[in-house]
Design a protein around this motif. Structure first.
Motif, short mmCIF file in Angstrom:
data_model
loop_
_atom_site.label_atom_id
_atom_site.label_comp_id
_atom_site.label_asym_id
_atom_site.label_seq_id
_atom_site.Cartn_x
_atom_site.Cartn_y
_atom_site.Cartn_z
N ALA A 164 -17.39 43.51 26.22
CA ALA A 164 -16.11 43.71 26.91
C ALA A 164 -15.15 44.51 26.04
O ALA A 164 -14.47 45.43 26.52
CB ALA A 164 -15.49 42.35 27.27
N GLN A 224 -21.97 37.15 33.44
CA GLN A 224 -21.22 37.54 32.26
C GLN A 224 -21.32 39.05 31.97
O GLN A 224 -22.23 39.74 32.46
CB GLN A 224 -21.72 36.77 31.05
N THR A 225 -20.37 39.53 31.16
CA THR A 225 -20.42 40.90 30.65
C THR A 225 -21.45 40.93 29.54
O THR A 225 -21.13 40.82 28.35
CB THR A 225 -19.03 41.32 30.12
N ASP A 226 -22.69 41.07 29.93
CA ASP A 226 -23.79 40.91 29.00
C ASP A 226 -25.00 41.69 29.53
O ASP A 226 -24.95 42.30 30.59
CB ASP A 226 -24.12 39.42 28.83
N SER A 240 -20.81 38.70 24.94
CA SER A 240 -20.00 39.22 26.05
C SER A 240 -18.62 39.67 25.57
O SER A 240 -18.07 40.65 26.09
CB SER A 240 -19.87 38.16 27.15
N SER A 249 -16.72 42.74 34.42
CA SER A 249 -17.87 41.97 34.89
C SER A 249 -18.57 42.56 36.11
O SER A 249 -19.77 42.35 36.29
CB SER A 249 -17.45 40.53 35.21
N TYR A 287 -9.95 39.16 21.83
CA TYR A 287 -9.80 39.26 23.30
C TYR A 287 -8.46 38.68 23.74
O TYR A 287 -7.81 39.20 24.63
CB TYR A 287 -10.95 38.52 23.97
N PRO A 296 -15.24 37.23 29.48
CA PRO A 296 -16.30 36.93 28.51
C PRO A 296 -16.16 35.52 27.95
O PRO A 296 -15.06 34.97 27.89
CB PRO A 296 -16.11 38.00 27.44
#
Length: 549
Positions: free
Chosen positions: A41, A152-154, A37, A105, A454, A32
């Protein structure tokens, strides 16, 4: 590729889109990169660990309700502000592969890549040639300026699938496919669980169903319309019940209406200056109208810049005009109008901060579809007036040139964006060192608490955009032990602390300093070049804490 059997074309488009996303997520930047993101995550990790929808940090005061800020409770219930489907999609991969960048991801690479063959199928269903549909699918596979974000983690990848799929099912319903219309309720429900503005995708379904009641020969029918609504509620009501149980509201972040009355983005992070209707009204009619016009122009500018790389924008307009009576695009035009109206009239302050780009991801495949139509129409118009041009060859050449432009824009945007992300990551890693060396129970305060959480696994809280006494009060409520300051994202009250002009008694001297290039803070003007890029301070809230002596 055009000579392949039809089933091979979607497969190739999917593979191309997946490879593009994987390259960005593996080679250019892993994990992220920004608050959205980081949050998804983190929640995916929480779900995979069996901790449910709970967060170990507070990223926004509306995410828990401002009245609960001083409760000092962590972990806290999550998703008062953002919807849950992104972390739900990532959690199984985290559980299977562990909490690494790949696991958080890969779900979004897979789901987002499906949008490319879906675009091809939509084009073919609209009666387009195979080549035109392939070109539109290729543009979605490499979506120009949006390319670094779709890895992205989005919600970009999810919305880029559910958006066009719902619009396609609605369009098929207009043409008499009642089963598709009913199934659209599921897709709109999934889109709503991805982002609350997924509700906008339900507007064309509602309009079509209502207008169909006045037709002598109904295409949709009452059964399909009710089925669409029932399926939508089946998908969304369980989450609505959870929100009611946990927060007492279906949409907790909107319960107070604060987002409607923003005059400055920092109000989202302020306890002493919350948005209010009276304050909004006091800005006067010129500001109100100007901010709304600014929201519209910024929205149009972002769409023109990010997916369309500016040069494709005129062709998108031409294509949209040519397809204005095409039933395959009627739902798309309805949602475009609804989205621009929402961004212009309701959320103009949020437009430059990612709200528009996240929401517009649902429209990107159709935007590229009308762009291809516009390019081919414009080239045919020119070719008819230039005898030296071979019409078919020119159409093909300029159509594929759009893909080349998208690839170049994707490369430029990916390099520039991921370089900025990497610089921030390096700085935040260095700033995390003293926190990692401290006891695991120590909490921190930071402008981007998702990033520090994170990197450290520690609990934390966002820095309020308030005066120093309020910041201290929040720090005491959460027993904060460390304060992380970054010069490119810092609240005004803490700028003098970073520059060294002010030293509150409850803060130590910097225990870690990261030096970087000079930058500027819009709210306070340039920071002198000898001021560090970031710093960490010990927070001493008790008399026996000697770290601040």
């Amino acid at each position: 590729m055009l000579g392949c059997n039809v089933p091979m074309i979607p497969l190739v488009l999917f593979a191309l889109a997946f490879v593009v996303r994987a390259i960005v997520g593996v080679i250019f930047f892993q994990g992220p990169a920004y608050p959205d993101s980081f949050y998804y995550a983190h929640l995916a990790h929480q779900l995979a660990a069996g901790n449910g929808f709970s967060a170990n940090y507070i990223w926004n005061l509306d995410d828990i309700g401002r009245a609960a800020v001083f409760a000092g409770s962590l972990p806290t219930a999550a998703n008062a502000y953002w919807m849950p489907l992104a972390e739900i999609a990532a959690a199984p991969f985290v559980a299977l592969f562990g909490p690494g960048p790949f696991a958080t991801s890969v779900a979004f690479w897979i789901v987002g890549a499906i949008a490319a063959p879906l675009t091809y199928w939509i084009g073919r269903d609209a009666g387009w040639s195979k080549e035109a549909a392939v070109i539109a699918g290729a543009l979605v596979a490499v979506p120009a300026g949006l390319t670094p974000f779709v890895a992205q983690t989005d919600t970009f990848g999810l919305f880029m699938l559910f958006g066009p799929l719902s619009l396609w099912l609605c369009a098929r319903g207009i043409r008499g496919d009642r089963r598709a219309f009913a199934l659209g309720g599921i897709v709109v429900g999934l889109a709503t669980l991805t982002r609350i503005d997924g509700l906008l995708l339900g507007i064309p379904f509602a309009l079509v169903a209502v207008l169909d009641l006045f037709r002598s020969q109904r295409r949709v029918g009452l059964v399909a319309a009710i089925g669409c609504l029932v399926l939508f509620l089946t998908v969304t009501l369980p989450w609505g019940f959870r929100q009611l149980e946990v927060f007492g509201s279906l949409v907790p972040s909107a319960a107070s209406g604060r987002a409607l009355w923003l005059i400055d983005y920092q109000q989202l992070f302020s306890l002493t200056n919350p948005p209010s209707f009276d304050q909004w009204l006091a800005q006067g009619l010129p500001w109100i109208l100007g901010s709304r016009l600014g929201g519209l122009l910024t929205s149009l500018g972002l769409i023109a810049l990010m997916p369309l790389a500016i040069v494709m924008s005129p062709f998108a307009v031409v294509g949209a005009w040519r397809e204005r009576h095409n039933s395959a695009f009627v739902p798309f035009f309805i949602v475009v109008i609804a989205l621009l109206a929402a961004m212009t009239l309701v959320f103009p302050i949020l437009v430059p901060h990612g709200t528009l780009l996240h929401a517009a991801a649902a429209l990107v495949p159709h935007i590229f579809l009308v762009t291809v139509v516009g390019i081919r129409a414009a080239v045919r118009w020119v070719a008819a007036r230039r005898p030296s041009w071979r019409g078919a060859t020119a159409v093909r050449t300029f159509s594929w040139l759009a893909v080349a432009i998208a690839v170049m824009a994707a490369g430029f945007q990916t390099v520039s964006t991921t370089n900025a992300w990497s610089a921030a990551r390096i700085r935040q890693v260095d700033l995390s060192v003293p926190i990692l060396a401290a006891p695991i129970t120590d909490r921190f305060m930071a402008a981007d608490p998702g990033a520090i959480n994170y990197l450290t696994g520690r609990q934390g809280v966002v820095t309020p955009s308030d005066p120093l006494p309020t910041i201290e009060e929040v720090a005491r409520a959460y027993n904060v032990r460390w304060l992380v300051l970054e010069r490119d994202q810092i609240v005004p009250a803490l700028v003098p602390v970073l520059t060294g002009a002010v030293k509150p008694a409850w803060l130590s001297r910097p225990v870690a300093v990261v030096n970087g290039v000079p930058s500027a803070i819009a709210t306070t003007g340039p920071i002198p070049s000898n001021v560090p890029d970031g710093a960490v301070f010990a927070v001493c809230l008790t008399a026996d804490d000697t770290r601040c002596q």
